[in-house]
Design a protein around this motif. Structure first.
Motif, PDB file in Angstrom:
ATOM      1  N   THR A 126     -36.774  18.792  24.742  1.00  0.00           N
ATOM      2  CA  THR A 126     -37.799  18.480  23.754  1.00  0.00           C
ATOM      3  C   THR A 126     -37.829  16.993  23.421  1.00  0.00           C
ATOM      4  OG1 THR A 126     -36.253  18.999  21.986  1.00  0.00           O
ATOM      5  CG2 THR A 126     -37.782  20.741  22.635  1.00  0.00           C
ATOM      6  N   SER A 134     -43.102  10.531  26.925  1.00  0.00           N
ATOM      7  CA  SER A 134     -44.174  11.341  26.341  1.00  0.00           C
ATOM      8  C   SER A 134     -45.454  11.219  27.154  1.00  0.00           C
ATOM      9  CB  SER A 134     -44.434  10.920  24.889  1.00  0.00           C
ATOM     10  OG  SER A 134     -44.720   9.543  24.837  1.00  0.00           O
ATOM     11  N   ILE A 135     -45.521  10.220  28.028  1.00  0.00           N
ATOM     12  CA  ILE A 135     -46.748   9.973  28.781  1.00  0.00           C
ATOM     13  C   ILE A 135     -46.661  10.626  30.158  1.00  0.00           C
ATOM     14  CG2 ILE A 135     -48.260   8.186  29.720  1.00  0.00           C
ATOM     15  CD1 ILE A 135     -47.072   6.300  27.555  1.00  0.00           C
TER      16      ILE A 135
ATOM     17  N   ARG B   9     -37.126   9.472  11.386  1.00  0.00           N
ATOM     18  CA  ARG B   9     -36.187   9.025  12.419  1.00  0.00           C
ATOM     19  C   ARG B   9     -36.956   8.799  13.717  1.00  0.00           C
ATOM     20  NH1 ARG B   9     -34.413  11.814  16.951  1.00  0.00           N
ATOM     21  NH2 ARG B   9     -34.637  14.099  16.818  1.00  0.00           N
ATOM     22  N   VAL B  11     -37.910   8.834  17.599  1.00  0.00           N
ATOM     23  CA  VAL B  11     -37.635   9.817  18.645  1.00  0.00           C
ATOM     24  C   VAL B  11     -36.561   9.291  19.581  1.00  0.00           C
ATOM     25  CG1 VAL B  11     -39.466   9.022  20.213  1.00  0.00           C
ATOM     26  CG2 VAL B  11     -38.759  11.416  20.260  1.00  0.00           C
ATOM     27  N   LYS B  12     -36.462   7.965  19.662  1.00  0.00           N
ATOM     28  CA  LYS B  12     -35.459   7.313  20.509  1.00  0.00           C
ATOM     29  C   LYS B  12     -35.032   6.044  19.772  1.00  0.00           C
ATOM     30  CE  LYS B  12     -33.592   7.460  24.680  1.00  0.00           C
ATOM     31  NZ  LYS B  12     -32.713   8.576  25.027  1.00  0.00           N
ATOM     32  N   TYR B  15     -35.761   1.150  19.947  1.00  0.00           N
ATOM     33  CA  TYR B  15     -37.014   0.653  20.540  1.00  0.00           C
ATOM     34  C   TYR B  15     -37.989   0.071  19.514  1.00  0.00           C
ATOM     35  CZ  TYR B  15     -35.779   2.832  24.989  1.00  0.00           C
ATOM     36  OH  TYR B  15     -35.163   3.174  26.155  1.00  0.00           O
ATOM     37  N   PHE B  16     -37.923   0.571  18.283  1.00  0.00           N
ATOM     38  CA  PHE B  16     -38.846   0.067  17.258  1.00  0.00           C
ATOM     39  C   PHE B  16     -38.247   0.270  15.878  1.00  0.00           C
ATOM     40  CE2 PHE B  16     -40.161   4.363  18.569  1.00  0.00           C
ATOM     41  CZ  PHE B  16     -40.151   5.060  17.381  1.00  0.00           C
ATOM     42  N   PHE B  41     -39.771  -6.423  26.550  1.00  0.00           N
ATOM     43  CA  PHE B  41     -39.649  -5.140  25.880  1.00  0.00           C
ATOM     44  C   PHE B  41     -39.493  -4.092  26.947  1.00  0.00           C
ATOM     45  CE2 PHE B  41     -41.148  -1.086  24.345  1.00  0.00           C
ATOM     46  CZ  PHE B  41     -40.430  -0.956  23.177  1.00  0.00           C
ATOM     47  N   PRO B  42     -38.532  -3.143  26.826  1.00  0.00           N
ATOM     48  CA  PRO B  42     -37.532  -3.087  25.750  1.00  0.00           C
ATOM     49  C   PRO B  42     -36.437  -4.138  25.930  1.00  0.00           C
ATOM     50  CG  PRO B  42     -37.168  -1.310  27.319  1.00  0.00           C
ATOM     51  CD  PRO B  42     -38.415  -2.039  27.775  1.00  0.00           C
ATOM     52  N   LEU B  76     -48.937  16.274  24.096  1.00  0.00           N
ATOM     53  CA  LEU B  76     -47.976  15.172  24.044  1.00  0.00           C
ATOM     54  C   LEU B  76     -46.566  15.750  24.101  1.00  0.00           C
ATOM     55  CD1 LEU B  76     -47.713  12.051  23.548  1.00  0.00           C
ATOM     56  CD2 LEU B  76     -47.586  12.590  21.112  1.00  0.00           C
ATOM     57  N   PHE B  77     -45.741  15.220  25.003  1.00  0.00           N
ATOM     58  CA  PHE B  77     -44.380  15.735  25.217  1.00  0.00           C
ATOM     59  C   PHE B  77     -43.553  15.664  23.939  1.00  0.00           C
ATOM     60  CE2 PHE B  77     -39.962  15.117  26.701  1.00  0.00           C
ATOM     61  CZ  PHE B  77     -39.827  16.276  27.437  1.00  0.00           C
ATOM     62  N   GLY B  78     -42.942  16.767  23.565  1.00  0.00           N
ATOM     63  CA  GLY B  78     -42.067  16.786  22.397  1.00  0.00           C
ATOM     64  C   GLY B  78     -42.776  16.990  21.076  1.00  0.00           C
ATOM     65  N   GLN B 101     -46.518   0.191  27.397  1.00  0.00           N
ATOM     66  CA  GLN B 101     -47.333   1.396  27.577  1.00  0.00           C
ATOM     67  C   GLN B 101     -46.913   2.414  26.540  1.00  0.00           C
ATOM     68  OE1 GLN B 101     -48.282   1.731  32.241  1.00  0.00           O
ATOM     69  NE2 GLN B 101     -46.159   2.144  31.798  1.00  0.00           N
ATOM     70  N   VAL B 102     -47.801   2.738  25.623  1.00  0.00           N
ATOM     71  CA  VAL B 102     -47.491   3.721  24.579  1.00  0.00           C
ATOM     72  C   VAL B 102     -48.751   4.519  24.246  1.00  0.00           C
ATOM     73  CG1 VAL B 102     -45.572   2.438  23.508  1.00  0.00           C
ATOM     74  CG2 VAL B 102     -47.924   2.013  22.762  1.00  0.00           C
ATOM     75  N   PRO B 103     -48.586   5.651  23.561  1.00  0.00           N
ATOM     76  CA  PRO B 103     -49.763   6.409  23.134  1.00  0.00           C
ATOM     77  C   PRO B 103     -50.665   5.603  22.193  1.00  0.00           C
ATOM     78  CG  PRO B 103     -47.808   7.794  23.043  1.00  0.00           C
ATOM     79  CD  PRO B 103     -47.337   6.384  23.316  1.00  0.00           C
ATOM     80  N   ARG B 125     -43.091  15.908  14.924  1.00  0.00           N
ATOM     81  CA  ARG B 125     -42.588  17.188  14.403  1.00  0.00           C
ATOM     82  C   ARG B 125     -41.645  16.907  13.240  1.00  0.00           C
ATOM     83  NH1 ARG B 125     -39.576  16.575  19.199  1.00  0.00           N
ATOM     84  NH2 ARG B 125     -37.362  16.332  18.738  1.00  0.00           N
TER      85      ARG B 125
END
Lengths: 386, 147
Positions: A126, A134-135, B9, B11-12, B15-16, B41-42, B76-78, B101-103, B125
């Motif tokens: 997950t 996510s992409i 929090r 997700v990873k 990174y930001f 970046f990163p 979207l994953f996760g 590259q980001v959403p 989530r």
């Protein structure tokens, strides 16, 4: 200094297990079928094989050497390689240079993978392993298409025409995952499910399973083993990774910098002593058809900005100026992973020998095989019939 | 901002930034080379341009320019949110130099090459009293004039 030119290296034999969904076949089953077919094609026994390079992405530790035991236990060195989509091409590159340097006389390059099982495993997670996870991969390639449309006025119809060509080429290939029983039109491609605008499902390669094998050896052995057919030489082979430029994408390294294909092909053309105008057929990494469009230009098959006009004229179709993805490409023939680059060698070798059956091109003396791996490596080989 | 009492929090991690004040845009955590001045970046330890090891962490953004984009017609994953069953993705040029590259927030027809964007955090989530957030970019027009 790195050399791309090869000395007296030939493809002695090729073999494949079809690409597709094979839930009841193991890597060992598919690998054995492809490997035995290639050795039979070359006219050699497993005792003649000096070394093996195994191309495989998605399987546990030691799968490479375990699958090789299917052929017998002769003590030969076995090495497994992974370079994402370019895995089979990278193993072929290593094998060719090993023979060229005199290290071995005859090498097996065996690729197999079950991408279907890999997808099942990763979809259980997950949280992403990387921020960009996510992409969807299609999203990265779709952005290449959007930028191209912005700069060059490319239309989705151009992409659809490439996809239709590859689907229809796949129909002629018994090893192809997608073998439509009637002609696919660009309209049908455009009306398939949208995945990542402007890329539709039929513009994208399927996931699947499969295996492919090439026997690489000294060119003089090719003449002795099979005096009945022409020798297919590998003139040059190279593999390059990225060079840094401003704007480099460190995250989501799926597409890779465009210049990697330019740099790698230039080095291979120089090593082979020829240029893109000498090519009769070309296989590329068309996981998504926007790639094939870009590679026409990056490989020098046409000038910058000319791809759209060439597509409209049918330059890269069977019977066109330089047929591309003659076996269906990744889009139709399929892309299991490890064996994909070796399927390109299979197709090119058969075409150069004149043994490609219903796919046979009228003029086929020199062919180029191009693969990208994870947007981070590019592998290119040029094959030529004596 | 009904949910601003929730903890957030990333997700990873690494990174930001996740600012205490929900109205404050996040920054991307990158690297600056002390020898040649190039930004990445990163984060990375060795400069990819001049190979120097004299690199330091540098916050990047939050503004950027859209280089290219798409709209992905899959979840979207996760993410556990219904509004994420389709999502935009962009390649964004940061003012310091890196491309990321980001959403993207918004619909496909709201995106155009060259438009100005700003970073924001988006919850994908909830885990107890904590929101799991990703970094994405949105058109500055939709940001109410922020930067």
């Amino acid at each position: 200094m790195r050399k791309t030119k090869l000395h007296d290296v030939a493809v002695l034999g090729v073999g494949m297990h079809p690409f597709g969904m094979f839930p009841d076949s193991s890597n060992a089953d598919m690998g054995r079928i492809a490997g035995l077919a290639a050795m039979k094609d070359a006219g050699v026994s497993f005792r003649d094989v000096d070394a093996a390079y195994v191309a495989q992405i998605f399987a546990p530790v030691m799968t490479g050497v375990r699958v090789m035991k299917e052929f017998g236990l002769t003590g030969l060195p076995v090495q497994r390689l992974d370079n994402a989509s370019a895995t089979g091409s990278a193993a072929f590159f290593e094998a060719c240079h090993a023979v060229s340097s005199g290290r071995y006389d005859l090498v097996m390059v065996l690729g197999f993978d079950k991408m279907t099982s890999m997808i099942q495993e990763t979809s259980m997670n997950t949280d992403p392993a990387y921020l960009e996870d996510s992409i969807l991969p299609a999203g990265f390639f779709a952005m290449w298409a959007t930028r191209r449309m912005h700069e060059r006025g490319t239309k989705p119809e151009h992409l659809a025409k490439i996809a239709a060509k590859n689907w229809n080429n796949g129909a002629l290939n018994p090893m192809s995952q997608r073998r439509p029983d009637k002609t696919i039109s660009p309209e049908k491609i455009l009306s398939s499910k949208m995945i990542a605008w402007p890329l539709t499902a039929m513009m994208s390669c399927p996931i699947g399973d499969g295996a492919a094998c090439a026997i690489v050896g000294r060119a003089d052995m090719a003449k002795k083993l099979r005096p009945d057919r022409p020798v297919v030489r590998v003139l040059a082979s190279d593999l390059q990774s990225e060079r840094y430029e401003r704007g480099h994408l460190f995250m989501g390294p799926v597409v890779g910098p465009a210049r990697m294909t330019v740099d790698t092909s230039s080095a291979v053309y120089e090593g082979a002593g020829l240029g893109p105008k000498d090519l009769d057929l070309v296989q590329v990494h068309d996981a998504f058809v926007i790639e094939e469009l870009e590679y026409y230009e990056l490989l020098g098959l046409c000038g910058r900005g000319e791809a759209e006009a060439c597509i409209e004229r049918g330059d890269f179709e069977r019977g066109g100026r330089v047929p591309v993805s003659t076996d269906g490409g990744l889009v139709a023939r399929g892309h299991p992973g490890g064996p994909t680059g070796l399927a390109q060698i299979w197709e090119t070798t058969l075409q150069l020998r004149g043994e490609a059956g219903p796919r046979q091109l009228e003029r086929a003396r020199t062919g180029l095989c191009h693969m990208m791996g994870g947007g981070s490596v590019c592998a290119i080989s040029v094959l030529q019939r004596d | 901002m009904a949910e601003q009492t929730k903890k957030r929090r990333p997700v990873k991690a690494g990174y930001f930034t996740v600012p205490e004040n929900p109205a404050e845009p996040p920054r991307l955590l990158g690297t600056r080379c002390e020898d040649c001045g190039e930004h990445f970046f990163p984060k990375r330890a060795v400069c990819a341009k001049c190979l120097s090891e004299r690199t330091t962490e540098a916050p990047l953004g939050p503004g950027g320019t859209l280089y290219s984009y798409t709209f992905v017609h899959f979840p979207l994953f996760g993410s556990m949110k219904m509004e994420h069953v389709g999502y935009g993705v962009g390649q964004i040029d940061l003012p310091e130099g890196p491309r990321v590259q980001v959403p993207l927030a918004g619909k496909q027809e709201e995106f155009s090459v060259g438009m100005p964007l700003v970073a924001e955090l988006e919850a994908i989530r909830e885990e107890g009293d904590t929101e799991v957030v990703i970094l994405r970019f949105k058109p500055t027009a939709a940001a109410g004039g922020a930067r």
